[in-house]
Write an enzyme that holds these catalytic residues in place. Structure first.
Site, short mmCIF file in Angstrom:
data_model
loop_
_atom_site.label_atom_id
_atom_site.label_comp_id
_atom_site.label_asym_id
_atom_site.label_seq_id
_atom_site.Cartn_x
_atom_site.Cartn_y
_atom_site.Cartn_z
N ASN A 14 -11.51 -21.15 5.00
CA ASN A 14 -11.00 -20.56 3.76
C ASN A 14 -9.55 -20.10 3.91
OD1 ASN A 14 -13.45 -20.92 2.47
ND2 ASN A 14 -14.20 -18.88 2.97
N HIS A 15 -8.76 -20.36 2.88
CA HIS A 15 -7.38 -19.88 2.81
C HIS A 15 -7.25 -18.91 1.64
CE1 HIS A 15 -5.01 -22.86 5.42
NE2 HIS A 15 -6.30 -23.11 5.64
#
Length: 215
Positions: free
Chosen positions: A83-84
């Site tokens: 996840n970013h």
């Protein structure tokens, strides 16, 4: 009578491309049930490195795989470490790469979506992708190259990108019965004795086997 051993490295005689996962996976946050296997002609012993991606210690999420799961070559389990941050102008993980002194790695990403859980008797096709936090129900089939972004119901068949359910393998009453019987939890000797009922289509025969085991 020879009893199958879930800790055997190569359970298929004459073929080294298939391995029971319990024999090759030693990771504190990966749980694997008996007789689940991975097949890869390049070497199934590389399952964790090739198939479980972005599984970072600082995230702490788990991959849980049930019993009698069949995983084809190149399947990918994308964990929460992928996840970013998406709430601002940039998606770059500045904190993880040391641009924010004192900020722990991963702190700027989206909240983790939880553990990835694969049920029992699931078939995952070649190069399918399971996204973070997805839960796949017992008896489901994931088509080759499918990208699974949401939970999959028990005994559903999903295909495509993003994966969509095409149908259920059985009617609702049969699915409820199979989830109640849970043949995958039977002792190995009983599974061997009742293989014909397990891989057949006569529900009453399978129910009778379950009653015999429970008695």
């Amino acid at each position: 009578m020879r009893i199958p051993d879930p800790l055997v490295r190569n359970p298929v005689q004459g073929w080294h491309g298939t391995a029971y996962l319990r024999a090759i996976v030693n990771h504190p946050r990966i749980e694997v049930g008996d007789f689940s296997y991975y097949d890869d002609s390049r070497g199934p012993e590389h399952f964790v490195a090739r198939c479980v991606r972005y599984h970072f210690d600082f995230v702490g999420d788990r991959l849980v795989i049930g019993r009698f799961v069949a995983i084809a070559q190149g399947a990918q389990f994308i964990m929460n470490g992928a996840n970013h941050p998406m709430g601002g102008y940039s998606t770059f993980p500045f904190g993880t790469f040391g641009f924010v002194p004192g900020e722990p790695p991963g702190a700027e990403g989206d909240p983790p979506r939880g553990d990835t859980i694969i049920g029992n008797d699931v078939w995952i096709g070649r190069e399918a992708v399971i996204m973070p936090g997805v839960k796949v129900g017992d008896g489901a089939i994931i088509g080759a190259h499918a990208v699974v972004t949401r939970d999959v119901a028990p005994y559903a068949i999903v295909v495509g990108n993003p994966a969509r359910e095409t149908r259920r393998r059985f009617d609702s009453a049969t699915i409820d019965a199979l989830l109640d019987i849970r043949w995958w939890d039977w002792p190995v000797e009983q599974i061997m004795r009742h293989v014909a009922a397990i891989r057949g289509t006569d529900l009453e025969t399978l129910r009778a086997a379950a009653r015999e085991i429970a008695s």
